[in-house]
Scaffold this motif. Structure first.
Motif: not given
Length: 492
Positions: A358-363, A449-462
């Motif tokens: 499985v390959l998952i990237d997060l950014a 089995a690759w997935a990309h997670l775009d976490i721009a709104g979640m990693a740094f928040a109020d």
């Protein structure tokens, strides 16, 4: 501060009792009043058990009891947020010893409770010189007792052990993400990983600039050209002992320790927040450490391409063509779309050298995903329905929410280049998160089995910790929950 479990209910000392908002609230409050010798009228008049609501009451022996509202049907993230909010807001008033009555609930909720309590003690004032002494409750002399039943104890202890492992790692990731660029750089992330690997027994390899040049990771190198801080590729590999053919999960995280946008420079108003552009790296490095701490029976490889994206006369310029590790050529349309460029080399290196199941990237990749989903969910992109379902299940369990967005081939047009194999930016004000995902898909090399997670709104928040956005540690709990679903596959 220590957290203990106990099955002997306290007769003295301050106590916190979480309360569900149900149709039987009046009966619950009547029973609590009788049990604690409190005024029924006061409880019923002043407390409705809304989420985060607090009512303090004193018993005849001077015992202070806090009723803590949970709202309706709280999930793991709700437990975490309610307790974090309470302890953060009340920490200066709390005594050294405190107890929480959890006997009315399932033992598994201890994970969210413990993470919330620990989280409530986080101090964002990392570099203030005139800080007052911290609250006594969160000092070494502080002690919290979680009261559970004998039937709950085994489940509760397992949940507490997991929570403590996650919190210790997550706190370090918060500090790294909240640190400014003059206090962290790519080598800082490398040094942290080396120290962690030595402590928890997993393998760490660091490719320095000379090795990146020798192995031709041209995409990562191209982003680093404008900085006098050299890039690194961090490889963290945890392989469980005594497990035959464990399932292999590859995680790749964007590690831009500061992002000016390069020649395509960002506006100044929020550029100071770009110290956070390593949220994917934090999730990946944190997950590998927690997996090693918990000795999960699964093979986890984390790869972090780490660099600054700065600007000077050597910087990569819009229109330049660079060659990635995979051999694909990339036309750089916008140097502020650098995250996908360094991930191209991180993913290519993972696929060709480790062949994960499985390959998952997060950014923290695009502002466009925030436009689509706000600050409530990360974008999930995958062609694999089973993987999407597993990640969504983990997200629903932990409350670190994901929402699936399309990867249709019609969006390939957005990354078509006239002069290279592909371009890094569509130039369109729409579908930016999707075109970024289509770009990354090329460097997954058709991994099934690759997935990309775009976490721009979640990693740094109020959060309650500060007046401006700060690190959340998003992704570690999500990925650990996902890895536990893969353990089942290993054991089948």
């Amino acid at each position: 501060m220590k957290i203990n479990l106990n099955t002997q209910f306290p007769t003295t000392g301050d106590l916190i009792i979480p309360v569900l908002q149900t149709n039987t609230l009046v009966d619950q409050l009547t029973d609590l009043a009788r049990k604690l010798d409190l005024s029924v009228a006061v409880l019923q008049r002043d407390f409705t058990a809304d989420a985060k609501e607090v009512l303090a009451a004193y018993g005849p022996n001077g015992q202070k009891t806090y009723l803590l509202g949970l709202g309706v049907n709280p999930q793991e993230m709700d437990w975490l947020r309610v307790f974090r909010n309470f302890f953060f807001n009340q920490k200066s008033k709390l005594p050294a010893q405190l107890a929480v009555d959890l006997t009315a609930f399932d033992g598994s909720i201890v994970e969210g409770v413990a993470l919330g309590i620990r989280g409530g003690g986080y101090d964002l004032k990392l570099y203030q010189t005139d800080k007052a002494d911290g609250p006594i409750f969160f000092s070494d002399s502080g002690e919290l007792t979680l009261y559970v039943t004998n039937e709950q104890k085994a489940t509760a202890q397992k949940a507490l052990t997991k929570a403590e492992a996650i919190h210790q790692t997550q706190r370090q990731m918060l500090d790294l993400m909240n640190a400014p660029a003059n206090h962290k750089n790519p080598q800082t992330l490398a040094d942290w990983t080396i120290a962690s690997g030595n402590q928890y027994g997993y393998k760490v390899t660091i490719l320095d600039k000379a090795e990146l040049e020798r192995q031709k990771l041209g995409a990562l190198l191209s982003v680093s050209l404008g900085s006098n801080v050299p890039p690194v590729l961090i490889i963290a590999e945890y392989k469980p002992e005594g497990v035959e053919n464990p399932r292999k999960v590859g995680l790749v995280g964007k590690g831009v320790t500061f992002d000016t946008g390069g020649v395509s420079i960002k506006i100044s108003a929020s550029m100071h927040l770009m110290k956070s552009d390593m949220g994917g790296a934090a999730a990946v490095l944190g997950t590998v450490e927690v997996a090693a701490k918990l000795k999960l029976p699964i093979h986890v490889i984390g790869i972090v391409p780490a660099t600054e994206n700065s600007t000077d006369g050597r910087s990569t310029k819009p229109g330049d063509v660079v060659t990635a590790y995979s051999g694909k050529t990339i036309e750089i349309i916008d140097t502020d779309a650098e995250g996908r460029v360094i991930l191209a080399d991180g993913m290519g290196y993972m696929v060709r050298n480790y062949q994960p199941d499985v390959l998952i990237d997060l950014a923290t990749l695009t502002g466009n995903v925030i436009a689509a989903l706000g600050y409530h969910a990360a974008g999930l992109f995958t062609q694999n329905d089973e993987l999407a379902a597993q990640l969504t299940q983990a997200a629903n369990q932990t409350g670190e929410q994901l929402w699936r967005l399309p990867l249709w081939d019609v969006y390939k047009e957005d990354i078509k280049s006239d002069v290279a194999d592909l371009k890094n930016y569509s130039g369109k004000p729409i579908a930016g998160a999707i075109s970024a995902a289509k770009f990354l898909e090329v460097f997954s090399e058709k991994h099934p089995a690759w997935a990309h997670l775009d976490i721009a709104g979640m990693a740094f928040a109020d959060t309650e910790f500060g007046s401006q956005k700060n690190a959340t540690g998003f992704g570690i709990r999500l990925l650990i929950a996902y890895l536990q679903t893969q353990i089942v596959k290993t054991q089948e």
